[in-house]
Scaffold this motif. Structure first.
Motif, PDB file in Angstrom:
ATOM      1  N   ASP A 128       5.417  13.908  -4.212  1.00 27.93           N
ATOM      2  CA  ASP A 128       6.693  13.452  -4.026  1.00 27.93           C
ATOM      3  C   ASP A 128       6.841  12.558  -2.589  1.00 27.93           C
ATOM      4  OD1 ASP A 128       5.631  15.327  -2.132  1.00 27.93           O
ATOM      5  OD2 ASP A 128       7.529  16.616  -1.944  1.00 27.93           O
ATOM      6  N   ALA A 129       7.767  11.908  -2.491  1.00 32.72           N
ATOM      7  CA  ALA A 129       8.050  10.827  -1.745  1.00 32.72           C
ATOM      8  C   ALA A 129       8.069  11.302  -0.189  1.00 32.72           C
ATOM      9  CB  ALA A 129       9.026   9.845  -2.044  1.00 32.72           C
ATOM     10  N   TRP A 130       7.399  10.823   0.802  1.00 35.41           N
ATOM     11  CA  TRP A 130       7.504  10.966   2.117  1.00 35.41           C
ATOM     12  C   TRP A 130       7.126  10.092   3.098  1.00 35.41           C
ATOM     13  CZ3 TRP A 130       2.461  11.392   3.991  1.00 35.41           C
ATOM     14  CH2 TRP A 130       1.666  11.723   3.281  1.00 35.41           C
ATOM     15  N   VAL A 131       7.978   9.726   4.249  1.00 40.23           N
ATOM     16  CA  VAL A 131       7.627   8.665   5.076  1.00 40.23           C
ATOM     17  C   VAL A 131       6.095   8.792   5.727  1.00 40.23           C
ATOM     18  CG1 VAL A 131       8.124   7.520   7.262  1.00 40.23           C
ATOM     19  CG2 VAL A 131       9.980   8.780   5.619  1.00 40.23           C
ATOM     20  N   GLY A 132       5.545   7.597   5.718  1.00 42.41           N
ATOM     21  CA  GLY A 132       4.015   7.454   5.952  1.00 42.41           C
ATOM     22  C   GLY A 132       3.069   7.610   4.937  1.00 42.41           C
ATOM     23  N   LEU A 133       3.427   7.754   3.918  1.00 41.23           N
ATOM     24  CA  LEU A 133       2.294   7.899   2.871  1.00 41.23           C
ATOM     25  C   LEU A 133       1.571   6.867   2.736  1.00 41.23           C
ATOM     26  CD1 LEU A 133       1.173   9.504   0.223  1.00 41.23           C
ATOM     27  CD2 LEU A 133       2.998   8.257  -1.147  1.00 41.23           C
ATOM     28  N   GLY A 134       2.027   5.514   2.869  1.00 44.39           N
ATOM     29  CA  GLY A 134       1.267   4.399   2.817  1.00 44.39           C
ATOM     30  C   GLY A 134      -0.101   4.335   3.903  1.00 44.39           C
ATOM     31  N   GLU A 135      -0.081   5.085   4.797  1.00 49.72           N
ATOM     32  CA  GLU A 135      -0.959   4.976   5.898  1.00 49.72           C
ATOM     33  C   GLU A 135      -2.368   5.919   5.275  1.00 49.72           C
ATOM     34  OE1 GLU A 135      -0.229   6.439   9.744  1.00 49.72           O
ATOM     35  OE2 GLU A 135       1.582   4.970   9.994  1.00 49.72           O
ATOM     36  N   PHE A 136      -2.004   6.594   4.141  1.00 46.28           N
ATOM     37  CA  PHE A 136      -3.032   7.333   3.664  1.00 46.28           C
ATOM     38  C   PHE A 136      -3.478   6.863   2.206  1.00 46.28           C
ATOM     39  CE2 PHE A 136      -0.480  10.115   6.487  1.00 46.28           C
ATOM     40  CZ  PHE A 136      -1.416  10.411   7.340  1.00 46.28           C
ATOM     41  N   LEU A 137      -2.554   6.750   1.417  1.00 44.03           N
ATOM     42  CA  LEU A 137      -2.947   6.415   0.050  1.00 44.03           C
ATOM     43  C   LEU A 137      -2.027   5.339  -0.442  1.00 44.03           C
ATOM     44  CD1 LEU A 137      -3.467   9.721  -1.699  1.00 44.03           C
ATOM     45  CD2 LEU A 137      -5.111   8.161  -1.063  1.00 44.03           C
ATOM     46  N   ALA A 138      -2.358   4.344  -1.131  1.00 43.99           N
ATOM     47  CA  ALA A 138      -1.428   3.170  -1.784  1.00 43.99           C
ATOM     48  C   ALA A 138      -0.833   3.703  -2.933  1.00 43.99           C
ATOM     49  CB  ALA A 138      -2.225   1.924  -1.919  1.00 43.99           C
ATOM     50  N   GLU A 139       0.765   3.501  -2.764  1.00 45.19           N
ATOM     51  CA  GLU A 139       1.529   3.825  -4.346  1.00 45.19           C
ATOM     52  C   GLU A 139       1.025   3.147  -5.482  1.00 45.19           C
ATOM     53  OE1 GLU A 139       6.106   4.292  -5.490  1.00 45.19           O
ATOM     54  OE2 GLU A 139       5.569   3.675  -3.464  1.00 45.19           O
ATOM     55  N   ASN A 140       0.870   3.646  -6.622  1.00 45.99           N
ATOM     56  CA  ASN A 140       0.385   3.229  -7.810  1.00 45.99           C
ATOM     57  C   ASN A 140      -0.967   2.704  -7.852  1.00 45.99           C
ATOM     58  OD1 ASN A 140       3.271   3.567  -8.930  1.00 45.99           O
ATOM     59  ND2 ASN A 140       3.716   1.421  -7.988  1.00 45.99           N
ATOM     60  N   GLU A 141      -1.860   2.601  -6.945  1.00 48.68           N
ATOM     61  CA  GLU A 141      -3.044   2.442  -6.876  1.00 48.68           C
ATOM     62  C   GLU A 141      -3.945   3.574  -7.004  1.00 48.68           C
ATOM     63  OE1 GLU A 141      -3.814  -0.771  -4.190  1.00 48.68           O
ATOM     64  OE2 GLU A 141      -2.242  -2.160  -5.114  1.00 48.68           O
ATOM     65  N   GLU A 142      -3.591   3.999  -5.784  1.00 44.70           N
ATOM     66  CA  GLU A 142      -4.275   5.522  -5.227  1.00 44.70           C
ATOM     67  C   GLU A 142      -3.719   6.862  -5.325  1.00 44.70           C
ATOM     68  OE1 GLU A 142      -6.738   2.786  -1.801  1.00 44.70           O
ATOM     69  OE2 GLU A 142      -5.081   3.966  -1.374  1.00 44.70           O
ATOM     70  N   VAL A 143      -2.266   6.589  -5.698  1.00 39.67           N
ATOM     71  CA  VAL A 143      -1.334   7.786  -5.758  1.00 39.67           C
ATOM     72  C   VAL A 143      -0.333   7.256  -6.523  1.00 39.67           C
ATOM     73  CG1 VAL A 143      -0.338   7.471  -3.593  1.00 39.67           C
ATOM     74  CG2 VAL A 143      -0.324   9.666  -4.730  1.00 39.67           C
ATOM     75  N   LEU A 144       0.329   8.438  -7.428  1.00 40.69           N
ATOM     76  CA  LEU A 144       1.593   8.030  -8.146  1.00 40.69           C
ATOM     77  C   LEU A 144       2.662   8.810  -7.183  1.00 40.69           C
ATOM     78  CD1 LEU A 144       0.493   8.583 -11.761  1.00 40.69           C
ATOM     79  CD2 LEU A 144       0.865   6.316 -10.501  1.00 40.69           C
ATOM     80  N   VAL A 145       3.751   8.242  -7.028  1.00 37.71           N
ATOM     81  CA  VAL A 145       4.853   8.795  -6.367  1.00 37.71           C
ATOM     82  C   VAL A 145       6.022   9.185  -7.247  1.00 37.71           C
ATOM     83  CG1 VAL A 145       6.400   8.424  -4.284  1.00 37.71           C
ATOM     84  CG2 VAL A 145       4.086   7.500  -4.328  1.00 37.71           C
ATOM     85  N   ALA A 146       6.759  10.443  -6.640  1.00 37.26           N
ATOM     86  CA  ALA A 146       7.688  10.839  -7.846  1.00 37.26           C
ATOM     87  C   ALA A 146       9.076  11.054  -6.621  1.00 37.26           C
ATOM     88  CB  ALA A 146       7.642  12.089  -8.416  1.00 37.26           C
ATOM     89  N   ARG A 147      10.180  10.482  -7.070  1.00 36.68           N
ATOM     90  CA  ARG A 147      11.387  10.858  -6.506  1.00 36.68           C
ATOM     91  C   ARG A 147      12.035  12.109  -6.633  1.00 36.68           C
ATOM     92  NH1 ARG A 147       8.488   6.306  -5.269  1.00 36.68           N
ATOM     93  NH2 ARG A 147       9.051   5.588  -3.333  1.00 36.68           N
ATOM     94  N   ASP A 148      11.870  12.765  -8.242  1.00 36.19           N
ATOM     95  CA  ASP A 148      12.401  13.934  -8.284  1.00 36.19           C
ATOM     96  C   ASP A 148      11.594  14.345  -9.662  1.00 36.19           C
ATOM     97  OD1 ASP A 148      12.859  12.207 -10.590  1.00 36.19           O
ATOM     98  OD2 ASP A 148      15.242  11.838  -9.950  1.00 36.19           O
ATOM     99  N   GLY A 149      11.903  15.348 -10.349  1.00 38.77           N
ATOM    100  CA  GLY A 149      11.351  16.042 -11.400  1.00 38.77           C
ATOM    101  C   GLY A 149      11.238  14.978 -12.805  1.00 38.77           C
ATOM    102  N   ALA A 150      12.320  14.273 -12.837  1.00 36.57           N
ATOM    103  CA  ALA A 150      12.199  13.366 -13.938  1.00 36.57           C
ATOM    104  C   ALA A 150      11.303  12.265 -13.692  1.00 36.57           C
ATOM    105  CB  ALA A 150      13.455  12.520 -14.196  1.00 36.57           C
ATOM    106  N   ASP A 151      11.013  11.712 -12.526  1.00 35.26           N
ATOM    107  CA  ASP A 151       9.733  10.950 -12.325  1.00 35.26           C
ATOM    108  C   ASP A 151       8.411  11.583 -12.574  1.00 35.26           C
ATOM    109  OD1 ASP A 151      11.693   9.004 -11.454  1.00 35.26           O
ATOM    110  OD2 ASP A 151      11.022   8.722  -9.442  1.00 35.26           O
TER     111      ASP A 151
END
Length: 363
Positions: free
Chosen positions: A287-310
Motif C-alpha cells: 500500500d502507498a505511504w510517504v517515504g517509500l522511495g527512500e527504501f524501494l523504487a516504485e515499479n522497479e523494486e516494488v509495486l504500489v497499490a492505492r486500493d484493493g482494485a490496484d
C-alpha cells in the motif's frame, strides 16, 4: 558497553512483530562488542511459541509477570552502561519505564525505544498525564522503529532531548531466498496479525482484492484471523514462525505489505515484513505511504497499490518473469542499503557519542 534492554520478547514473534527487529539490532551490537541482557516477561503465550532458543549474542532473562519479579529485573538496570526501555512490553509498562530510569546509574545512557511511534504519539496527545511526558526530559535519547521527520519533530516537541529513527532492515543470514514450498503456494500472500488499526486496511487491500480475483489464490498468515469471514479463494494459516518466513515469501507469485493505520498516515515506517520479503527475493506489492522511495523504487523494486482494485490489477498483470525481476531488484537494493549491519553501525556511533559526552556533561 553493557546494555540492559527491557522489551516484549527476543525469543518469540508470537503477537510480537518487533522480534526480528530486536534480533537484528542486538545481534549486530554484539558483533561490535556490546554485552546485552534482554529482559522479557512470561506473558501472552510467547514462551510457548518460541522461534529461537536463547542465542549466544545476548543473555535473555525471562521473568514472571508479577510485581515481585518486576522489582528484581528493574534493579539490574543499575549495573548497565546503557538502559533501554522499549514500548509495548505489554506487562507493567509504566512501572518499567519509571523503574529503570530511577535505577540507572547517573552516568548511564537512558533510552526509550519506541517500536510503535505513531501510536505512542497519539496517546501522548490525548493524555497529558501519560507517564512518558514526565520521563522524556530525563532520557538521553528516543530511538524509534520508524516515522521519519514527522515523528522526530513530534517527539522533540514533547520534550525529548533527541529522537533518531532506526528503521527496520534485513539480516541476510536469517532472511534469504529458499526453495518454494507447496503449502505456501498462492498468487498473493499477506502476513500480519489481526489488529484493530490494521483490519480495515486488510479488508480493503487484501480481502477486497481477493473478492475481485475469484480465479486467483490468496493466503493469509498471522494470529487472530481464524474467525474472520473471508472469500472462498482465501486460505488462512494462523501463526507463521520466523523460521518459516523465507518459504512463505518465496512460494507465492507476490507478497503484500499492508501498513497499520497510524503507520500509513505518518509514513516513513516500513514494516519488518518489507525487508524480510525483499531479502528473500519476493515480488512485493505494498500500500502507498510517504517515504517509500527512500527504501524501494516504485515499479522497479516494488509495486504500489492505492486500493484493493490496484492490488487485484497488479496480481492479474503480473507474470512469473516480471515478479522475479522485481524481487531480485529489491533484494539487491536492500542488501546494499538496508541491512542490520548498517543500522547497528548507526546505533553504535550514537551510543559512543553519548558515552563520550557523559563525563563532560557531569562535570
Amino acid at each position: 558497553m553493557k546494555v540492559a534492554f527491557y522489551g516484549s520478547s527476543l525469543l518469540s514473534s508470537y503477537w510480537n512483530g518487533a522480534a526480528t527487529y530486536y534480533r537484528g539490532i542486538i545481534s549486530d551490537l554484539y558483533r561490535r562488542g556490546y554485552d546485552v541482557t534482554f529482559y522479557e516477561p512470561d506473558a501472552f503465550g510467547r514462551q510457548q511459541h518460541r522461534d529461537i532458543d536463547p542465542p549466544d549474542w545476548a543473555r535473555v532473562v525471562v521473568y514472571p509477570a508479577t510485581a515481585a519479579a518486576l522489582k528484581d529485573v528493574v534493579a539490574e538496570a543499575a549495573g548497565a552502561d546503557v538502559v533501554v526501555k522499549a514500548s509495548g512490553v505489554g506487562v507493567f509498562d509504566t512501572e518499567l519505564l519509571a523503574g529503570v530510569i530511577a535505577a540507572a546509574r547517573p552516568d548511564a545512557i537512558r533510552i526509550f525505544w519506541d517500536v510503535d511511534a505513531p501510536a505512542t504519539l497519539a496517546e501522548l496527545r490525548e493524555a497529558p498525564d501519560h507517564p512518558l511526558h514526565a520521563a522524556l526530559p530525563r532520557l538521553d535519547l528516543v530511538f524509534t522503529y520508524g516515522g521519519g521527520p514527522p515523528v522526530v519533530a513530534a517527539y522533540e516537541a514533547f520534550g525529548a532531548q533527541r529522537c533518531v529513527p532506526v528503521y527496520n532492515a534485513l539480516d541476510p543470514a536469517t532472511h534469504h531466498p529458499v526453495p518454494a514450498e507447496p503449502r505456501f503456494a498462492a498468487d498473493l500472500s499477506f502476513l500480519g496479525n489481526r489488529l484493530p488499526d490494521r483490519e480495515a486496511r486488510v479488508e480493503e487491500f487484501f480481502l477486497r482484492a481477493a473478492a475481485l480475483s475469484p480465479n486467483r489464490s490468496f493466503l493469509i498468515g498471522g494470529n487472530g484471523w481464524h474467525d474472520r469471514a473471508m472469500p472462498a479463494n482465501v486460505r488462512s494459516l494462523g501463526h507463521v514462525y520466523t523460521r518459516e518466513h523465507n518459504a512463505f515469501n518465496t512460494s507465492p507469485l507476490a507478497v503484500l505489505n499492508i501498513a497499520r493505520d497510524s503507520m500509513a498516515s505518518v509514513g516513513y515506517s516500513p514494516a519488518t515484513r518489507v525487508f524480510e520479503a525483499a531479502g528473500a527475493g519476493a515480488c512485493l506489492i505494498t500500500d502507498a505511504w510517504v517515504g517509500l522511495g527512500e527504501f524501494l523504487a516504485e515499479n522497479e523494486e516494488v509495486l504500489v497499490a492505492r486500493d484493493g482494485a490496484d492490488v487485484a490489477d497488479h496480481v492479474a498483470n503480473l507474470t512469473p518473469e516480471r515478479a522475479r525481476t522485481i524481487g531480485e531488484a529489491a533484494r539487491i537494493r536492500i542488501l546494499r542499503d538496508h541491512t542490520y549491519a548498517r543500522r547497528g553501525g548507526e546505533v553504535d556511533a550514537i551510543l559512543r557519542s553519548l558515552r563520550d559526552a557523559k563525563p563532560r556533561a557531569a562535570a
